[in-house]
Design an enzyme around this catalytic site. Structure first.
Site, PDB file in Angstrom:
ATOM      1  N   GLU A 175       0.818  -1.212   0.000  1.00  0.00           N
ATOM      2  CA  GLU A 175       0.000   0.000   0.000  1.00  0.00           C
ATOM      3  C   GLU A 175       0.853   1.265   0.000  1.00  0.00           C
ATOM      4  O   GLU A 175       0.527   2.242  -0.675  1.00  0.00           O
ATOM      5  CB  GLU A 175      -0.942  -0.014   1.210  1.00  0.00           C
ATOM      6  CG  GLU A 175      -2.032  -1.094   1.144  1.00  0.00           C
ATOM      7  CD  GLU A 175      -1.556  -2.481   1.567  1.00  0.00           C
ATOM      8  OE1 GLU A 175      -0.341  -2.649   1.843  1.00  0.00           O
ATOM      9  OE2 GLU A 175      -2.384  -3.404   1.612  1.00  0.00           O
ATOM     10  N   HIS A 211      -9.798  -4.422  10.339  1.00  0.00           N
ATOM     11  CA  HIS A 211     -10.377  -4.183   9.011  1.00  0.00           C
ATOM     12  C   HIS A 211     -11.627  -3.320   9.115  1.00  0.00           C
ATOM     13  O   HIS A 211     -12.535  -3.435   8.295  1.00  0.00           O
ATOM     14  CB  HIS A 211     -10.712  -5.510   8.309  1.00  0.00           C
ATOM     15  CG  HIS A 211      -9.508  -6.293   7.893  1.00  0.00           C
ATOM     16  ND1 HIS A 211      -8.737  -6.983   8.801  1.00  0.00           N
ATOM     17  CD2 HIS A 211      -8.919  -6.482   6.691  1.00  0.00           C
ATOM     18  CE1 HIS A 211      -7.731  -7.576   8.162  1.00  0.00           C
ATOM     19  NE2 HIS A 211      -7.820  -7.286   6.884  1.00  0.00           N
TER      20      HIS A 211
END
Lengths: 325, 337
Positions: free
Chosen positions: A60, A129
């Protein structure tokens, strides 16, 4: 001709239109619609623009840096960071490269990158998450922050994000992907900094952010059955923020409930409440109420997750408090 | 040796050197706030590398950027004014020494986040590849950048996608705390050869003597050609000699103002801790000796070249000091485009 469309489909349409319009637009990211049933919709992008869809490794920070550098060198990449929680790996590139580049160069450099993620409580995400980024990002000057709640909005706002000369962070929400609305005709880019009044009402203003808009509309339907008419305001972008529309609504209703899925402390709801208290105090007939997530990591087990996540019931309770004074 | 090429390198290197001496002098007298980094000792690497880069190439550099920006043709007056935080600066005083940036000369953001530079350059390479104009992305960074994670991610992506990315690592630590102390670069890196890191990803990695502008020029030309041919990234480690003044944060002109008489022989090399620097490690004196060895009128030519460079830096300093400080009312300008 008007047609109903899902948020996911409208998102894909916006990408297709932007890529058709500008050959420098590319998508870096394999599954911007997550891993759920809508995932397959992105295949059309891949099929029509096979040279402009890039499947990155799990990196990322690396793809964020790549997108920022590419944007500075004249491209218009869309960098998908998947789940909002993964955005932390890209934080340096978003907050300390993209957002500062224009000022740091004395206005000589632009960074027209678009970041996208699906943030928030997606269901069974457990703490790692389920993070909500938009409030944290709002403390990063130099970023445009987009929080679309409907198919019509995500379509028009994505087009504007991709065309913008500034770094833009679009925070979608996994639970919005299947939501459908009637699309506007004709479809057009939606300017940033224009709030949308999603429902008119005289008694209270409910300002919703992202999925908070849908919760606010559901709450307003229930309240209407008992004669309470709530106005639902969707800012659509946090940066820039349409202060005028929010203040105008509060000036008519005299009451404000702000709904945000971010944890309460330093949430976007807190900033909007502070703004209205500072600039619209004379309109208020009751204290502002904030409906936000509990200040705790999001637990896994469903009843625990539900207990910390705001929904229509919490909004209705806050509206009753606001009406009581 | 191509003598004329040598003179061109020397002109660029002298420009960098005299500029940095001006910065160091101004810094010592408190003419600007904040910490800063000088390029002294690395001039040959920058001069060699920039001599082969093309207009369409896109470059990312670091906190130690002054020499790079000058080599690419930035106005020394605007560069110095930026370091002094003036409105007439390259970036209107908004970036300062760590962020000199000239987008019109092909620079992307100049980052003080050492590992970021590699990622930004990979992005520039991505954009160049998309445009297909033969341009390449160039990352100029120090050995410290490889202690962070983004370079690994960026190199992996660049290798997978065959991005035209030239990675030029200017290693200025090898003799500071590495090889000279029996390790490499033992204090801060577990790898005992930095080339092994890109090497593990299949990226060709070579080492070159950073004190030799001709060697750097050849290595960068070969690497750039490979990038332009679509064969993916190349890593070059240029070994530069650590300059004694390169203290963390606030450098000092430990070796004084460069005396080219030490190259012509008019000035004897002083005894003391810097004798080795003057005799062998200073890339400017080293190249000056090489061009002087051509004989003829080279001594006079060297004096004339230095005088011209010094005059240019003098004018730059006058411009920078005369440039106004920015208006506080404009402090938030350029937050958005």
């Amino acid at each position: 001709m008007t047609e109903r469309q899902s948020y996911a489909r409208a998102f894909v349409d916006a990408l297709l239109e932007a890529m058709e319009e500008d050959a420098s637009v590319s998508l870096i990211g394999s599954s911007p619609l997550g891993l759920g049933p809508q995932r397959g919709l992105t295949e059309e992008i891949r099929r029509r623009f096979p040279d402009r869809v890039f499947d990155p490794p799990t990196a990322e920070g690396g793809i964020a840096a790549l997108g920022v550098g590419a944007a500075m060198a004249g491209a218009r990449p869309i960098v998908d960071l998947l789940t909002g929680s993964f955005g932390f790996l890209a934080w340096m590139q978003v907050a300390n490269e993209a957002a500062v580049a224009h000022l740091m160069s004395g206005g000589r450099l632009t960074c027209p990158v678009t970041f996208h993620c699906l943030e928030g409580v997606r269901g069974a995400g457990a703490p790692q998450h389920s993070q909500t980024l938009h409030a944290m990002l709002w403390n990063v000057p130099g970023l445009e922050i987009v929080v679309p709640a409907t198919a019509a909005d995500v379509h028009g706002l994505m087009l504007t994000a991709i065309r913008s000369p500034n770094p833009t962070f679009v925070c979608g929400h996994a639970k919005l992907l299947g939501h459908e609305v009637v699309m506007p005709d004709p479809r057009a880019p939606i300017p940033f900094g224009r709030a949308d009044i999603k429902r008119r009402g005289r008694d209270v203003t409910i300002l919703g952010i992202s999925i908070g808009v849908l919760h606010a509309l559901a709450a307003a339907e229930d309240l209407a059955r008992e004669g309470i008419e709530a106005e639902v305001v969707d800012p659509r972008t946090l940066a820039p923020l349409d202060e005028a529309t929010i203040l105008e609504s509060v000036s008519r209703t005299g009451r404000l409930v702000v709904v945000d899925e971010a944890p309460l402390r330093a949430s976007a709801a807190s900033e909007i409440a502070a703004m209205v208290a500072e600039k619209g105090f004379r309109y208020l007939r009751a204290p502002i109420r904030r409906v936000a997530r509990a200040d705790a990591p999001v637990p896994f087990s469903p009843p625990l997750e539900a207990a910390v996540t705001p929904g229509p019931a919490e909004i209705i309770r806050a509206v009753r408090e606001a009406l009581a004074g | 040796m191509d003598a004329e090429q040598g003179w061109r390198f020397l002109e660029t290197m002298l420009l960098m050197r005299r500029f940095e001496e001006a910065v160091g002098t101004l810094g010592a007298r408190g003419a600007f706030p904040g910490h800063y980094h000088l390029y002294i000792g690395q001039e040959a690497t920058g001069a060699g590398a920039f001599s082969v880069l093309r207009e369409q190439d896109r470059i990312a550099t670091t906190h130690r950027n002054h020499g790079h920006v000058l080599a690419r043709g930035a106005d020394p007056g605007a560069a110095l004014a930026e370091i002094l935080g003036r409105e007439g600066g390259l970036n209107r005083g908004r970036g300062g020494t760590i962020h000199l940036c000239a987008p019109d000369l092909g620079f992307v953001s100049t980052s003080g986040i050492v590992g970021s530079v590699v990622g930004l350059a990979a992005g520039a390479a991505f954009a160049c590849k998309g445009r297909g104009d033969g341009g390449i992305g160039v990352a100029l960074f120090g050995d410290g950048a490889l202690e962070e994670g983004i370079p690994f991610e960026a190199m992996n992506i660049a290798a997978l996608w065959k991005l035209p990315l030239l990675l030029l690592c200017e290693n200025n630590s090898a003799d500071a705390w590495g090889m000279a102390k029996g390790g490499y670069p033992a204090l801060v890196h577990a790898a005992n050869d930095l080339r092994a890191i890109p090497g593990a990803l299949g990226i060709p990695a070579i080492r070159v003597e950073g004190i030799d502008p001709f060697a750097v020029c050849d290595a960068v030309a070969t690497a750039a050609a490979r990038c332009r041919a679509g064969e993916g990234p190349v890593f070059i480690e240029a070994m530069t000699r650590r300059w004694a003044g390169s203290a963390p944060l606030w450098p000092e002109l430990a070796t004084g103002i460069t005396d080219l008489g030490m190259a012509t022989g008019e000035t004897p090399i002083p005894e003391g801790p810097h004798a080795e620097w003057f005799a062998r490690n200073d890339p400017v004196l080293r190249l000056a000796r090489l061009v002087l060895a051509q004989g003829g009128d080279s001594a006079a030519r060297l004096r004339a070249l230095d005088a011209a460079v010094c005059a240019r830096i003098g004018a730059a300093e006058r411009f920078a000091l005369a440039s106004p400080l920015p208006d506080p009312a404009t402090a938030t300008d350029f937050t958005f485009a």
